[in-house]
Motif scaffolding. Structure first.
Motif, PDB file in Angstrom:
ATOM      1  N   MET A 225       0.390  -0.699   0.172  1.00 43.51           N
ATOM      2  CA  MET A 225      -0.140   0.384  -0.020  1.00 43.51           C
ATOM      3  C   MET A 225       0.812   1.236   0.253  1.00 43.51           C
ATOM      4  SD  MET A 225      -2.959   0.616   2.951  1.00 43.51           S
ATOM      5  CE  MET A 225      -3.947  -0.455   2.964  1.00 43.51           C
ATOM      6  N   LEU A 285      -8.568   2.770   2.280  1.00 51.08           N
ATOM      7  CA  LEU A 285      -7.435   1.223   1.745  1.00 51.08           C
ATOM      8  C   LEU A 285      -7.449   0.433   2.064  1.00 51.08           C
ATOM      9  CD1 LEU A 285      -3.868   4.115   0.540  1.00 51.08           C
ATOM     10  CD2 LEU A 285      -6.328   4.061  -1.141  1.00 51.08           C
ATOM     11  N   THR A 287      -5.454  -3.361   1.868  1.00 49.14           N
ATOM     12  CA  THR A 287      -4.553  -4.224   0.606  1.00 49.14           C
ATOM     13  C   THR A 287      -4.286  -5.456   0.618  1.00 49.14           C
ATOM     14  OG1 THR A 287      -2.633  -3.179   1.424  1.00 49.14           O
ATOM     15  CG2 THR A 287      -3.096  -2.747  -0.466  1.00 49.14           C
ATOM     16  N   TYR A 335      -4.796  -0.146  -9.183  1.00 53.43           N
ATOM     17  CA  TYR A 335      -5.550   0.228  -7.658  1.00 53.43           C
ATOM     18  C   TYR A 335      -5.035   1.582  -7.399  1.00 53.43           C
ATOM     19  CZ  TYR A 335      -5.629  -0.808  -2.878  1.00 53.43           C
ATOM     20  OH  TYR A 335      -6.403   0.472  -1.515  1.00 53.43           O
TER      21      TYR A 335
END
Length: 390
Positions: A225, A285, A287, A335
């Motif tokens: 990330m 976010l 991940t 992404y």
């Protein structure tokens, strides 16, 4: 007054199991139920517990820690000819098993004395600790995906051992359907509730802050990330944006090293106030390689903050409406593209924020309560039928 008993391995933790149990328990405690949350052991740190004071909180053994060497751990040391270390591990294991047996006996006595109408067990190990006469009143709530449950040999064995003896509660409809396909019975699905509600909504277009609130472990892939965000921040047009990382875990030092001297990325440590953080954020976010039912996504929804994530498993499409409350992407390039798109398009970001706030109502505990009442009625009917058959 009906009695609900929540059983968990660890108390005094920021983890999802505690957050879910106290949220559901708090609702029913405020609606004329007698609620007790019992932990086998405590997490070894000083945490101020925030919960409805009508709930009874109890720990069977607040002194010792949970978890010890497995047989495979010991065998590995023996094969490496670490004899002294192996002997110490064996002695520790013997002591641990002895103390745990005493804890299990105390728990069984507590259950018998409390005499609950419903037991919510949130770890597979606990099923072996429940007196047989209470199994029909027991719900095993599995807090991760079915795939993860089956990957754990002991968990899988326990699922089939107690098939038809207890009720299985899954966190997504897809997980429940998959459980039926492998011949598990008495299945239900109830979403996890968001642990707080707020009338406020994040000012996503002005905050210009990306955030993650997570355990800092390998499966969360926070380092990946960071690398993606750093790549975006290389463009000076994003100089007004920041990225804040909240959490703790084994990857903490690696993360600190990775963001050292980066003024736009900050490590903030652990938090017990996600509401405040998310209301000051723009984009959440994720991940993770896998998730059960991600609490941080629910909290972001409640604050009107969209989430960008990889496909982390069975719950992802039930927690996120793709292209509406966030993005579910397949690879790193996509992404980065989607994250930049939201940062560049305040209108879309605001539109998603509004959709997040509306969608979050599905995860309010009062809107999930009816599903719990249906499950409790199902248990009552099962117990009554068993009594009639006898």
């Amino acid at each position: 007054m009906k009695k609900i008993l929540f059983l968990q391995l660890l108390g005094k933790t920021y983890g999802g199991v505690w957050q879910v149990n106290k949220t559901i328990g708090g609702y029913f405690a405020s609606n004329n139920y007698d609620v007790s949350i019992v932990s086998i052991r405590d997490n070894k740190r000083d945490i101020t517990l925030d919960y409805n004071k009508k709930i009874t909180i109890k720990t069977i053994n607040p002194v010792d820690s949970w978890g010890i060497f497995t047989g495979s751990d010991i065998l590995k040391e023996i094969k490496s000819f670490h004899i002294i270390k192996s002997l110490k591990m064996i002695l520790s294991r013997i002591k641990y098993d002895y103390v745990l047996k005493k804890d299990i006996k105390k728990l069984k006595n507590y259950i018998s004395e409390y005499n609950p109408d419903y037991i919510i067990a949130t770890h597979y190990q606990i099923l072996d600790m429940i007196p047989k006469e209470y199994l029909k009143k027991t719900v095993y709530c599995h807090h991760s995906s079915l795939e993860m449950a089956l990957d754990n040999r002991a968990n899988k064995k326990t699922l089939y051992k107690y098939n038809n003896l207890v009720n299985y509660l899954w966190l997504t409809k897809s997980t429940m359907d998959n459980a039926k396909k492998i011949n598990l019975n008495n299945n239900s699905c109830i979403y996890n509730p968001v642990r707080f509600t707020t009338s406020l909504v994040a000012n996503v277009t002005n905050n210009k802050k990306i955030v993650v609130i997570s355990r800092l472990s390998y499966e969360k892939r926070i380092t990946l990330m960071i690398e993606m965000v750093k790549q975006i921040f290389e463009d000076k047009k994003y100089k007004d944006w920041t990225f804040e990382i909240y959490g703790e875990g084994e990857d903490e030092e690696k993360i600190k090293e990775l963001i050292k001297n980066n003024r736009q990325i900050r490590f903030m440590g652990i938090t017990n106030n996600p509401e405040k953080i998310l209301l000051s954020s723009s984009i959440n976010l994720n991940t993770s390689l896998f998730e059960g039912f991600c609490m941080s996504i629910l909290e972001a929804l409640e604050c009107g903050v969209p989430t960008i994530t990889f496909n982390f498993g069975e719950s992802v499409y039930e927690e996120i409406k793709d292209n509406i409350t966030g993005y579910i992407v397949k690879d790193e390039d996509t992404y980065i593209t989607k994250l930049k798109y939201l940062m560049d398009n305040p209108e879309k970001l605001q539109e998603m924020s509004t959709e997040c706030k509306n969608f979050s109502k599905e995860f309010h505990v009062e809107n999930l309560a009816n599903d719990w009442l249906k499950l409790f009625n199902k248990i009552d009917e099962g117990v009554e039928n068993e009594i009639k058959e006898k």
